[in-house]
Design a protein around this motif. Structure first.
Motif, PDB file in Angstrom:
ATOM      1  N   HIS A   1       6.101   5.139 -12.295  1.00 45.69           N
ATOM      2  CA  HIS A   1       5.157   6.165 -11.870  1.00 45.69           C
ATOM      3  C   HIS A   1       5.463   7.445 -12.636  1.00 45.69           C
ATOM      4  O   HIS A   1       6.637   7.757 -12.893  1.00 45.69           O
ATOM      5  CB  HIS A   1       5.279   6.451 -10.367  1.00 45.69           C
TER       6      HIS A   1
ATOM      7  N   ALA B   1       6.672  11.618  -3.428  1.00 46.49           N
ATOM      8  CA  ALA B   1       6.408  10.184  -3.304  1.00 46.49           C
ATOM      9  C   ALA B   1       6.683   9.463  -4.619  1.00 46.49           C
ATOM     10  O   ALA B   1       7.324   8.397  -4.648  1.00 46.49           O
ATOM     11  CB  ALA B   1       4.966   9.955  -2.873  1.00 46.49           C
ATOM     12  N   ARG B   2       6.219  10.027  -5.713  1.00 48.05           N
ATOM     13  CA  ARG B   2       6.435   9.388  -7.017  1.00 48.05           C
ATOM     14  C   ARG B   2       7.911   9.435  -7.436  1.00 48.05           C
ATOM     15  O   ARG B   2       8.414   8.492  -8.053  1.00 48.05           O
ATOM     16  CB  ARG B   2       5.536  10.042  -8.075  1.00 48.05           C
TER      17      ARG B   2
ATOM     18  N   LEU C   1       3.292   8.255   0.433  1.00 43.32           N
ATOM     19  CA  LEU C   1       2.360   9.378   0.563  1.00 43.32           C
ATOM     20  C   LEU C   1       1.902   9.577   2.003  1.00 43.32           C
ATOM     21  O   LEU C   1       1.519  10.690   2.385  1.00 43.32           O
ATOM     22  CB  LEU C   1       1.146   9.163  -0.343  1.00 43.32           C
ATOM     23  N   ALA C   2       1.939   8.529   2.795  1.00 42.88           N
ATOM     24  CA  ALA C   2       1.499   8.626   4.193  1.00 42.88           C
ATOM     25  C   ALA C   2       2.560   9.230   5.107  1.00 42.88           C
ATOM     26  O   ALA C   2       2.263   9.582   6.254  1.00 42.88           O
ATOM     27  CB  ALA C   2       1.106   7.241   4.716  1.00 42.88           C
TER      28      ALA C   2
ATOM     29  N   SER D   1       2.600  14.420  -3.474  1.00 46.50           N
ATOM     30  CA  SER D   1       2.462  13.619  -4.682  1.00 46.50           C
ATOM     31  C   SER D   1       3.760  13.542  -5.477  1.00 46.50           C
ATOM     32  O   SER D   1       4.188  12.461  -5.887  1.00 46.50           O
ATOM     33  CB  SER D   1       1.346  14.210  -5.563  1.00 46.50           C
TER      34      SER D   1
ATOM     35  N   HIS E   1       8.376   1.890   9.868  1.00 43.21           N
ATOM     36  CA  HIS E   1       8.964   1.054   8.824  1.00 43.21           C
ATOM     37  C   HIS E   1      10.333   0.501   9.207  1.00 43.21           C
ATOM     38  O   HIS E   1      11.116   0.138   8.327  1.00 43.21           O
ATOM     39  CB  HIS E   1       9.075   1.858   7.523  1.00 43.21           C
TER      40      HIS E   1
ATOM     41  N   GLU F   1       6.419   1.460  -1.505  1.00 47.38           N
ATOM     42  CA  GLU F   1       5.106   1.555  -2.150  1.00 47.38           C
ATOM     43  C   GLU F   1       4.581   2.988  -2.088  1.00 47.38           C
ATOM     44  O   GLU F   1       4.778   3.705  -1.107  1.00 47.38           O
ATOM     45  CB  GLU F   1       4.114   0.607  -1.479  1.00 47.38           C
ATOM     46  N   LEU F   2       3.887   3.388  -3.158  1.00 43.58           N
ATOM     47  CA  LEU F   2       3.439   4.774  -3.276  1.00 43.58           C
ATOM     48  C   LEU F   2       2.539   5.192  -2.131  1.00 43.58           C
ATOM     49  O   LEU F   2       2.695   6.293  -1.584  1.00 43.58           O
ATOM     50  CB  LEU F   2       2.719   4.972  -4.619  1.00 43.58           C
ATOM     51  N   ASP F   3       1.597   4.352  -1.735  1.00 42.54           N
ATOM     52  CA  ASP F   3       0.673   4.750  -0.662  1.00 42.54           C
ATOM     53  C   ASP F   3       1.402   4.914   0.662  1.00 42.54           C
ATOM     54  O   ASP F   3       1.069   5.799   1.473  1.00 42.54           O
ATOM     55  CB  ASP F   3      -0.484   3.759  -0.534  1.00 42.54           C
ATOM     56  N   GLU F   4       2.440   4.108   0.905  1.00 45.81           N
ATOM     57  CA  GLU F   4       3.225   4.245   2.135  1.00 45.81           C
ATOM     58  C   GLU F   4       4.063   5.524   2.100  1.00 45.81           C
ATOM     59  O   GLU F   4       4.201   6.196   3.132  1.00 45.81           O
ATOM     60  CB  GLU F   4       4.126   3.028   2.314  1.00 45.81           C
TER      61      GLU F   4
END
Length: 290
Positions: free
Chosen positions: A133, A121-122, A111-112, A118, A99, A106-109
């Motif tokens: 969120h 990330a939120r 979380l990765a 969980s 990055h 973004e949440l999915d990024e």
């Protein structure tokens, strides 16, 4: 017009919130991420000095990524659960590699990223980027259990259910949702505590289902508290302290001296090696990871 639960909690937070550095307007996403990792299972009073020292040394993910993982473990000190230091170091390197050194929003990024689950990330998405969120920790679960369900304790976590319950309480407005998320967490930390809740100071006392029911004793399933003294976790900490406090690699004799029971000591040492928190050198000495 009756107020909502979220409005009552947010109004209380506006006058009662603690002044914490990671809540400052100029605290960036990296500072928020560091604070959230450090605050896991660790009280604020212990986190504050470590957090401040950490950001002085590593104000950006790139600064941490440029150092060795052993430096992160040493700086972690006595915060406990030192694998968090390794995960935060791995996270910094991933942020740099994937990055461009900027914490993703973004949440999915999020979380990765290595070691980001969980909750973290939120929390970063909400508190660093102002996104809507649900943020659910132990304090939030306790407030919901009491105020909404009339239970004295939240019981064992259930991620999907917990997220759905908190989502249902979030205001539709994104900014208000973020303020509520931090406010309800603060309420659980300061007022709706696990032991000795200060119900007379609670902004939800009039609507709290547990209070209206007479604050009944909890009879459901419980999360068993973790003891520390005499456990493998304590032994791992003692062994790791030898390496953190020394100038370099140490001998096996130095490690053996901190715990007399050989079977447990060997088991704890094996766990540290397996977790990558220490390495065994070719000459038989032990060192922090590089």
């Amino acid at each position: 017009m009756p107020t909502t639960l979220a409005a009552d909690v947010t109004a209380w937070y506006a006058r009662a919130a603690r002044d914490l550095p990671w809540r400052a307007p100029d605290a960036g996403p990296w500072a928020v991420l560091v604070s959230e990792v450090m605050l896991q299972q660790t009280p604020v009073r212990r986190v504050l000095p470590a957090y401040q020292a950490w950001l002085r040394r590593w104000p950006t993910p790139a600064a941490l990524a440029a150092d060795e993982p052993g430096d992160a473990v040493r700086a972690w000190g006595k915060l406990g659960y030192p694998r968090r230091a390794l995960r935060l170091h791995a996270c910094a390197r991933a942020i740099v590699a994937e990055h461009g050194g900027t914490v993703p929003r973004e949440l999915d990024e999020l979380l990765a990223l290595p070691g980001v689950g969980s909750y973290t990330a939120r929390a970063v998405a909400a508190f660093a980027f102002g996104l809507r969120h649900p943020v659910v920790d132990t304090n939030v679960r306790r407030v919901v259990a009491r105020a909404v369900h009339g239970r004295g304790e939240a019981g064992p976590p259930a991620t999907a259910r917990d997220l759905a319950e908190v989502t249902a309480l979030l205001p539709a407005d994104t900014g208000e949702a973020v303020r509520f998320s931090v406010a309800v967490m603060e309420l659980g930390a300061l007022v709706c505590t696990a032991r000795g809740p200060r119900c007379g100071e609670c902004p939800l006392i009039a609507r709290c289902a547990w209070n209206r029911a007479g604050r009944p004793e909890y009879s459901g399933p419980r999360v068993r508290p973790q003891r520390f003294a005499g456990t493998d976790r304590q032994v791992r900490g003692l062994l790791l302290d030898v390496l953190r406090e020394g100038p370099g690699p140490v001998t096996r004799t130095a490690l053996d001296a901190v715990w007399s029971e050989p079977v447990q000591r060997e088991r704890a040492l094996g766990a540290l090696l397996a977790d990558g928190l220490i390495h065994r050198l070719p000459d038989g000495r032990y060192a922090l990871p590089r």
